[in-house]
Design a protein around this motif. Structure first.
Motif, mmCIF file in Angstrom:
data_model
loop_
_atom_site.group_PDB
_atom_site.id
_atom_site.type_symbol
_atom_site.label_atom_id
_atom_site.label_comp_id
_atom_site.label_asym_id
_atom_site.label_seq_id
_atom_site.Cartn_x
_atom_site.Cartn_y
_atom_site.Cartn_z
ATOM 1 N N GLU A 9 0.826 -1.199 0.000
ATOM 2 C CA GLU A 9 0.000 0.000 0.000
ATOM 3 C C GLU A 9 0.866 1.257 0.000
ATOM 4 O O GLU A 9 1.875 1.335 0.715
ATOM 5 N N ASN A 10 0.485 2.219 -0.819
ATOM 6 C CA ASN A 10 1.199 3.494 -0.842
ATOM 7 C C ASN A 10 1.200 4.128 0.557
ATOM 8 O O ASN A 10 0.189 4.096 1.259
ATOM 9 N N GLY A 11 2.352 4.682 0.931
ATOM 10 C CA GLY A 11 2.484 5.300 2.244
ATOM 11 C C GLY A 11 3.047 4.378 3.302
ATOM 12 O O GLY A 11 3.376 4.820 4.411
ATOM 13 N N THR A 12 3.143 3.078 2.968
ATOM 14 C CA THR A 12 3.757 2.143 3.919
ATOM 15 C C THR A 12 5.192 2.571 4.214
ATOM 16 O O THR A 12 5.940 2.925 3.308
ATOM 17 N N LYS A 13 5.551 2.528 5.477
ATOM 18 C CA LYS A 13 6.887 2.981 5.851
ATOM 19 C C LYS A 13 7.948 1.899 5.585
ATOM 20 O O LYS A 13 7.690 0.705 5.792
ATOM 21 N N THR A 20 13.714 6.968 7.604
ATOM 22 C CA THR A 20 12.410 6.395 7.245
ATOM 23 C C THR A 20 11.944 7.007 5.935
ATOM 24 O O THR A 20 12.144 8.188 5.691
ATOM 25 N N ALA A 33 8.607 6.661 2.776
ATOM 26 C CA ALA A 33 7.279 6.125 2.447
ATOM 27 C C ALA A 33 7.323 5.501 1.059
ATOM 28 O O ALA A 33 7.937 6.052 0.132
ATOM 29 N N THR A 49 5.975 4.539 -2.499
ATOM 30 C CA THR A 49 5.032 5.051 -3.499
ATOM 31 C C THR A 49 5.144 4.197 -4.751
ATOM 32 O O THR A 49 6.213 4.139 -5.373
ATOM 33 N N ASN A 50 4.041 3.517 -5.094
ATOM 34 C CA ASN A 50 4.037 2.620 -6.256
ATOM 35 C C ASN A 50 5.198 1.627 -6.214
ATOM 36 O O ASN A 50 5.844 1.333 -7.218
ATOM 37 N N PHE A 83 10.929 3.557 -3.255
ATOM 38 C CA PHE A 83 11.306 4.420 -2.131
ATOM 39 C C PHE A 83 12.721 4.920 -2.376
ATOM 40 O O PHE A 83 13.440 4.436 -3.244
ATOM 41 N N ASP A 118 7.608 -1.721 7.443
ATOM 42 C CA ASP A 118 6.774 -1.585 8.641
ATOM 43 C C ASP A 118 5.735 -2.707 8.718
ATOM 44 O O ASP A 118 5.013 -2.975 7.756
#
Length: 371
Positions: free
Chosen positions: A36-40, A58, A60, A62-63, A66, A83
């Motif tokens: 999922e987008n935004g997953t750390k 850290t 996030a 995106t697609n 990172f 994460d």
């Protein structure tokens, strides 16, 4: 003439630019699998004691992508983690452009490219995985042979397994020699120093293969320190002097313990292998104490009552010392003790002549020296 000078300057500038070392790093990562987008995603490294992982940065996702950016003073092993997901991907962070690719559910099998240290690191990890797979296969075959009580197969598999262990050890030795400028080489050496899989002489020879740049890394300095400490307790070296509290509260020094042969025995009341070995040491002591054998026991207990009760219960009628500090005992650290029982046999001049002899081997050596 002007044109030639200009071209010459351009060539020099181009050469200088090509040979300039990167001053920062950039890690461009790509995960396959649904994330999922935004997953750390975390970049971590070990603390100074190499016991815990500490967070460095850290980002996030995106697609599936990172990025990490930063600057390091020297190459160092880091770990990329997602994460909420177990596992991690090891890589070496060094200044330069690093490419990272991994499947979300197979972090340990990430592909890292782009910088010299990571190319060599991936080579080592790939070979390690092959050996681990073979070792797992041997373990499965051995378990099946045990279930079938096939003693011939069990013996054959044990011999093959020992051969595999020897191959793995030789591979690592050759790897260090072939890659003296690789961080992974000094990391392998650090592990080998800790496990004491090679003699101090062999370890020093491998350390000498390393380049000055690798020797001055944090791990390189740690290995150098460990080798100096190991040299101090190597066979042929004078035993380091120490002193400590006795059960009665007095202070006893090694130099006060007299004998033609002196055994320094590191043990503890809680250590079952130590307690099993104690009757043998008692037997050897009783047989040779009048001929010149003396013993000083160094306990790694935490509680005085456990220590003194074990001395009485096992009939250990010789000198005893303990700081009651477990493996943090300064004497244990001076002698590089990371497992017990451990023992050092000294001649009358206080020189270490044998180490970690137990059972019949201890009596044979003492008899040889005193008879």
């Amino acid at each position: 003439m002007f044109k030639k000078i200009a071209l010459g300057l351009f060539a020099l500038l181009l050469f200088a630019k090509c040979n300039t070392k990167p001053e920062s790093f950039e890690i461009n990562g790509q995960f396959t699998g649904e994330i999922e987008n935004g997953t750390k995603v975390f970049l971590k490294t070990a603390d100074s004691l190499a016991r815990n992982l500490i967070e460095v940065d850290t980002a996030a996702i995106t697609n599936g992508t990172f990025q990490f950016q930063g600057k390091v003073d020297e190459p160092r092993v880091h770990y990329i983690m997602i994460d909420g997901q177990e596992g991690n991907s090891p890589l070496i962070v060094e200044n330069g452009n690093i490419s990272f690719e991994a499947q979300k559910d197979s972090l340990a099998f990430a592909k890292v490219k782009g910088t010299p240290q990571n190319v060599v690191f991936m080579e080592y990890l790939d070979e390690g995985r092959k050996m681990a797979s073979i070792s797992k296969s041997f373990s499965n075959d051995l378990r099946n042979a045990r279930l079938k009580q096939d003693t011939a197969a069990m013996e054959s598999l044990r011999e093959e397994y020992f051969d595999l262990q020897e191959q793995a050890k030789n591979y690592e030795i050759d790897f260090i020699k072939e890659h003296p400028d690789a961080l992974i080489s000094v990391l392998i050496l650090d592990k080998t120093v800790t496990t004491k899989a090679l003699s101090v002489k062999e370890l020093k020879e491998l350390y000498d293969f390393l380049t000055p740049e690798i020797k001055t890394t944090e791990t390189g300095k740690r290995v150098e320190k460990k080798l100096k400490e190991l040299s101090a307790t190597a066979i042929g070296s004078p035993a380091p002097e120490f002193s400590g509290p006795t059960p009665t509260g007095d202070v006893l020094a090694l130099s006060e313990v007299k004998g033609k042969v002196i055994l320094i025995d590191f043990w503890a009341a809680w250590c079952k292998p130590c307690r099993r070995e104690n009757p043998n040491i008692v037997s050897v002591y009783n047989k040779y104490k009048d001929k010149g054998l003396n013993i000083v026991g160094v306990s790694l207990d935490r509680k005085a009552e456990d220590w003194t009760q074990a001395i009485a219960a096992d009939g250990l009628e010789w000198n005893h010392i303990s700081n009651l500090q477990y493996f943090q005992d300064p004497i244990a650290q001076m002698y590089n003790i990371n497992a017990i029982p451990a023992a050092f046999l000294l001649d009358e001049n206080g020189v270490i002549i044998a180490k970690n002899l137990r059972g019949p081997a201890l009596e044979e050596k003492v008899a040889e020296l005193l008879n």
